[in-house]
Design a protein around this motif. Structure first.
Motif, short mmCIF file in Angstrom:
data_model
loop_
_atom_site.label_atom_id
_atom_site.label_comp_id
_atom_site.label_asym_id
_atom_site.label_seq_id
_atom_site.Cartn_x
_atom_site.Cartn_y
_atom_site.Cartn_z
N UNK A 59 42.76 43.07 43.36
CA UNK A 59 42.40 41.90 43.64
C UNK A 59 40.94 41.44 43.77
N UNK A 60 40.74 39.98 43.55
CA UNK A 60 39.41 39.51 44.14
C UNK A 60 39.59 38.23 44.48
N UNK A 61 38.50 37.62 45.23
CA UNK A 61 38.85 36.16 45.50
C UNK A 61 37.52 35.65 45.35
N UNK A 76 39.00 44.58 45.38
CA UNK A 76 39.58 46.13 45.61
C UNK A 76 40.48 46.47 44.48
N UNK A 77 40.70 47.71 44.35
CA UNK A 77 41.61 48.23 43.31
C UNK A 77 42.34 49.58 44.25
N UNK A 81 44.91 53.76 41.36
CA UNK A 81 44.94 52.98 40.13
C UNK A 81 43.45 52.83 39.71
N UNK A 82 42.44 53.56 40.61
CA UNK A 82 41.24 53.39 40.09
C UNK A 82 40.85 54.37 38.86
N UNK A 83 39.85 54.23 38.04
CA UNK A 83 39.60 55.25 37.09
C UNK A 83 39.88 54.54 35.72
N UNK A 84 40.72 53.32 35.86
CA UNK A 84 41.32 52.77 34.59
C UNK A 84 40.30 51.78 34.04
N UNK A 85 39.37 51.47 34.54
CA UNK A 85 38.53 50.20 34.39
C UNK A 85 38.94 48.76 35.06
N UNK A 86 39.92 48.95 36.01
CA UNK A 86 40.53 47.66 36.53
C UNK A 86 39.45 47.03 37.50
#
Length: 136
Positions: A59-61, A76-77, A81-86
């Motif tokens: 998410x981001x706002x 945030x991620x 699920x981190x490490x996938x370029x999200x």
């Protein structure tokens, strides 16, 4: 794993955002669920990251004057699920691929400076003033 990054505010899972922001980050655990819901609803723009089954994992706002400046917040991620370029994809969608692509962007952060430098953010500066909020 396949992920989708989307700026449709209808897709944002407010329960997931509140669950994360009231318990995990150093930057905003003081906020109540009511405050977070109000901030997300009033946001100029939101971006979410989703798994193939539609579960929200990032998410981001942003808030903005809609003319020349915007503030990036609550990026945030989820750990799993981190490490996938999200993080990169969320910020890219928010900053480079939206109506604020030519805006001056600002944020406060104590970490992830390397990530934000990729998008033109400079090293932290003490040239700003701020007044702490006194929210419930």
């Amino acid at each position: 794993m396949h992920y989708e990054v989307d700026d449709d505010p209808v897709r944002i899972d407010l329960d997931a955002v509140c669950a994360f922001l009231t318990t995990e980050p150093y930057w905003g655990r003081w906020r109540t669920e009511t405050v977070i819901r109000d901030q997300v609803r009033a946001a100029w723009r939101v971006v979410g990251a989703y798994t193939a089954d539609g579960g929200q994992v990032g998410f981001a706002r942003a808030f903005s004057d809609s003319v020349s400046a915007a503030y990036l917040a609550d990026v945030y991620v989820l750990d799993a699920h981190r490490g996938h370029g999200l993080g990169v994809r969320i910020i890219q969608r928010m900053i480079d691929e939206g109506p604020g692509a030519k805006f001056r962007w600002m944020l406060h952060t104590a970490d992830a400076h390397r990530l934000y430098r990729r998008f033109g953010f400079t090293e932290p500066s003490h040239t700003f003033l701020e007044r702490a909020a006194d929210l419930p």
